[in-house]
Design a protein around this motif. Structure first.
Motif, PDB file in Angstrom:
ATOM      1  N   ALA A   1       0.826  -1.209   0.000  1.00  0.00           N
ATOM      2  CA  ALA A   1       0.000   0.000   0.000  1.00  0.00           C
ATOM      3  C   ALA A   1       0.858   1.256   0.000  1.00  0.00           C
ATOM      4  CB  ALA A   1      -0.934   0.005   1.210  1.00  0.00           C
ATOM      5  N   ARG A   2       2.036   1.193   0.589  1.00  0.00           N
ATOM      6  CA  ARG A   2       2.904   2.378   0.683  1.00  0.00           C
ATOM      7  C   ARG A   2       3.781   2.533  -0.570  1.00  0.00           C
ATOM      8  NH1 ARG A   2       2.765   4.787   5.670  1.00  0.00           N
ATOM      9  NH2 ARG A   2       1.657   3.584   7.252  1.00  0.00           N
ATOM     10  N   ARG A   3       3.164   2.225  -1.704  1.00  0.00           N
ATOM     11  CA  ARG A   3       3.774   2.459  -3.009  1.00  0.00           C
ATOM     12  C   ARG A   3       2.682   3.018  -3.914  1.00  0.00           C
ATOM     13  NH1 ARG A   3       7.185  -3.203  -4.050  1.00  0.00           N
ATOM     14  NH2 ARG A   3       8.268  -3.225  -2.027  1.00  0.00           N
ATOM     15  N   LEU A   4       3.072   3.660  -4.998  1.00  0.00           N
ATOM     16  CA  LEU A   4       2.065   4.059  -5.973  1.00  0.00           C
ATOM     17  C   LEU A   4       1.457   2.795  -6.563  1.00  0.00           C
ATOM     18  CD1 LEU A   4       3.823   7.014  -7.815  1.00  0.00           C
ATOM     19  CD2 LEU A   4       2.069   7.134  -6.040  1.00  0.00           C
ATOM     20  N   GLN A   5       0.113   2.751  -6.642  1.00  0.00           N
ATOM     21  CA  GLN A   5      -0.550   1.504  -6.968  1.00  0.00           C
ATOM     22  C   GLN A   5      -1.737   1.700  -7.900  1.00  0.00           C
ATOM     23  OE1 GLN A   5       0.163  -1.448  -6.634  1.00  0.00           O
ATOM     24  NE2 GLN A   5       1.257  -1.885  -4.746  1.00  0.00           N
ATOM     25  N   THR A   6      -2.136   0.594  -8.517  1.00  0.00           N
ATOM     26  CA  THR A   6      -3.507   0.402  -8.964  1.00  0.00           C
ATOM     27  C   THR A   6      -4.061  -0.674  -8.050  1.00  0.00           C
ATOM     28  OG1 THR A   6      -3.039  -1.387 -10.537  1.00  0.00           O
ATOM     29  CG2 THR A   6      -2.897   0.903 -11.373  1.00  0.00           C
ATOM     30  N   GLN A   7      -5.345  -0.640  -7.793  1.00  0.00           N
ATOM     31  CA  GLN A   7      -5.928  -1.628  -6.884  1.00  0.00           C
ATOM     32  C   GLN A   7      -5.783  -3.034  -7.438  1.00  0.00           C
ATOM     33  OE1 GLN A   7      -9.798  -0.648  -5.265  1.00  0.00           O
ATOM     34  NE2 GLN A   7     -10.324  -2.781  -4.995  1.00  0.00           N
ATOM     35  N   GLU A   8      -5.921  -3.165  -8.747  1.00  0.00           N
ATOM     36  CA  GLU A   8      -5.809  -4.479  -9.369  1.00  0.00           C
ATOM     37  C   GLU A   8      -4.414  -5.078  -9.144  1.00  0.00           C
ATOM     38  OE1 GLU A   8      -8.640  -1.947 -11.898  1.00  0.00           O
ATOM     39  OE2 GLU A   8      -6.775  -1.685 -10.783  1.00  0.00           O
ATOM     40  N   ALA A   9      -3.381  -4.242  -9.360  1.00  0.00           N
ATOM     41  CA  ALA A   9      -2.015  -4.726  -9.192  1.00  0.00           C
ATOM     42  C   ALA A   9      -1.728  -5.079  -7.738  1.00  0.00           C
ATOM     43  CB  ALA A   9      -1.024  -3.676  -9.686  1.00  0.00           C
TER      44      ALA A   9
ATOM     45  N   ARG B   1     -16.295  12.757  -9.528  1.00  0.00           N
ATOM     46  CA  ARG B   1     -16.609  13.107  -8.129  1.00  0.00           C
ATOM     47  C   ARG B   1     -17.749  12.273  -7.567  1.00  0.00           C
ATOM     48  NH1 ARG B   1     -15.820  19.752  -8.168  1.00  0.00           N
ATOM     49  NH2 ARG B   1     -13.802  19.691  -9.231  1.00  0.00           N
ATOM     50  N   THR B   2     -17.589  10.964  -7.645  1.00  0.00           N
ATOM     51  CA  THR B   2     -18.596  10.045  -7.113  1.00  0.00           C
ATOM     52  C   THR B   2     -18.204   9.639  -5.693  1.00  0.00           C
ATOM     53  OG1 THR B   2     -17.397   8.190  -8.109  1.00  0.00           O
ATOM     54  CG2 THR B   2     -19.240   9.121  -9.358  1.00  0.00           C
ATOM     55  N   LYS B   3     -18.600  10.421  -4.728  1.00  0.00           N
ATOM     56  CA  LYS B   3     -18.252  10.158  -3.335  1.00  0.00           C
ATOM     57  C   LYS B   3     -18.953   8.900  -2.835  1.00  0.00           C
ATOM     58  CE  LYS B   3     -17.435  14.997  -2.154  1.00  0.00           C
ATOM     59  NZ  LYS B   3     -17.838  16.134  -1.307  1.00  0.00           N
ATOM     60  N   GLY B   4     -18.187   8.092  -2.097  1.00  0.00           N
ATOM     61  CA  GLY B   4     -18.764   6.907  -1.459  1.00  0.00           C
ATOM     62  C   GLY B   4     -18.772   5.657  -2.302  1.00  0.00           C
ATOM     63  N   SER B   5     -18.425   5.743  -3.576  1.00  0.00           N
ATOM     64  CA  SER B   5     -18.393   4.529  -4.398  1.00  0.00           C
ATOM     65  C   SER B   5     -17.160   3.706  -4.032  1.00  0.00           C
ATOM     66  CB  SER B   5     -18.360   4.884  -5.887  1.00  0.00           C
ATOM     67  OG  SER B   5     -17.148   5.522  -6.217  1.00  0.00           O
ATOM     68  N   SER B   6     -17.282   2.388  -4.137  1.00  0.00           N
ATOM     69  CA  SER B   6     -16.163   1.516  -3.802  1.00  0.00           C
ATOM     70  C   SER B   6     -15.878   0.556  -4.946  1.00  0.00           C
ATOM     71  CB  SER B   6     -16.434   0.734  -2.513  1.00  0.00           C
ATOM     72  OG  SER B   6     -17.557  -0.104  -2.673  1.00  0.00           O
ATOM     73  N   THR B   7     -14.642   0.132  -5.023  1.00  0.00           N
ATOM     74  CA  THR B   7     -14.197  -0.825  -6.031  1.00  0.00           C
ATOM     75  C   THR B   7     -13.747  -2.083  -5.323  1.00  0.00           C
ATOM     76  OG1 THR B   7     -13.462   0.955  -7.498  1.00  0.00           O
ATOM     77  CG2 THR B   7     -12.527  -1.225  -7.887  1.00  0.00           C
ATOM     78  N   ILE B   8     -14.126  -3.237  -5.860  1.00  0.00           N
ATOM     79  CA  ILE B   8     -13.758  -4.526  -5.272  1.00  0.00           C
ATOM     80  C   ILE B   8     -12.934  -5.314  -6.283  1.00  0.00           C
ATOM     81  CG2 ILE B   8     -14.614  -6.745  -4.412  1.00  0.00           C
ATOM     82  CD1 ILE B   8     -17.042  -5.285  -3.318  1.00  0.00           C
ATOM     83  N   THR B   9     -11.790  -5.833  -5.835  1.00  0.00           N
ATOM     84  CA  THR B   9     -10.951  -6.685  -6.671  1.00  0.00           C
ATOM     85  C   THR B   9     -10.608  -7.955  -5.897  1.00  0.00           C
ATOM     86  OG1 THR B   9      -9.037  -5.411  -5.903  1.00  0.00           O
ATOM     87  CG2 THR B   9      -9.926  -4.868  -8.082  1.00  0.00           C
ATOM     88  N   THR B  10     -10.397  -9.043  -6.622  1.00  0.00           N
ATOM     89  CA  THR B  10     -10.060 -10.314  -5.988  1.00  0.00           C
ATOM     90  C   THR B  10      -8.918 -10.990  -6.736  1.00  0.00           C
ATOM     91  OG1 THR B  10     -11.710 -11.493  -7.323  1.00  0.00           O
ATOM     92  CG2 THR B  10     -12.397 -10.747  -5.128  1.00  0.00           C
TER      93      THR B  10
END
Length: 205
Positions: A132-140, A175-184
């Motif tokens: 997490a303490r690196r620049l990331q994409t959630q998928e990666a 500016r979609t506040k509160g939306s979440s992304t899920i990856t597995t």
């Protein structure tokens, strides 16, 4: 180690980071950005801002100075034959989007099925924190956490789910506040057995 797993781990290795500029150069870059947004770096409130930003970045992006695989070198074999799922839920993290360098705020859920060895539970949370303490994409990030545990522990299976809100969507753009992304990401038994995937997902809830 599977070739795909090796590739994921190697690409995320801290050793692949390019040579860094000096602290003075980094502070000068912050001053340039301050001037670019229309600020005056010489005003009282901003005199020490470049130094503070660089110091903060050392902590926020400290994952580049740590190697997740090294965290996982110590395992335990005296587990009385335990071979059921080990799940650590709700691991809070704050990462930063590699496209806009704004926060990704979320939770990680990590499970594995031991094959003779288990990890200290804190090690799983530390691995999440390092990536997490690196620049990331959630998928990666999802793939990296799963792959490094699979490579280090060689368990029967690994499962990772990350759910997060991306400030690049909340603060800017749409500016979609509160939306979440899920990856597995699923390895081993979790990938091959849909029932095990379902059990992992139900235990998260």
């Amino acid at each position: 180690m599977d070739a795909t797993v090796r590739k994921i781990v190697e690409e995320a290795s801290a050793s692949s980071v390019t040579a860094r500029p000096s602290r003075e150069e980094a502070e000068a870059a912050v001053e340039v950005l301050l001037r670019w947004i229309g600020e005056t770096p010489s005003r009282e409130g901003l005199l020490d801002t470049p130094r503070r930003v660089v110091k903060a970045y050392e902590e926020i992006f400290g994952g580049y100075d740590q190697e997740p695989a090294e965290i996982l070198t110590r395992t335990f074999e005296e587990v009385a034959g335990y071979d059921e799922m080990v799940l650590v839920r709700n691991i809070d993290f704050i990462s930063h989007c590699e496209h806009h360098m704004v926060p990704i705020i979320g939770k990680a859920h990590v499970a594995y099925q031991p094959d003779g060895r288990v990890l200290g539970l804190s090690k799983i949370a530390r691995v999440v924190d390092i990536y997490a303490r690196r620049l990331q994409t959630q998928e990666a990030m999802t793939e990296q956490v799963a792959a490094v545990i699979d490579a280090a522990l060689t368990p029967r299976g690994v499962a990772v789910m990350i759910e997060a809100e991306h400030m690049c969507m909340s603060m800017r753009g749409i500016r979609t506040k509160g939306s979440s992304t899920i990856t597995t990401s699923f390895f081993g038994t979790f990938k091959d057995d849909r029932a095990e995937q379902a059990r992992f997902l139900s235990m998260i809830k």
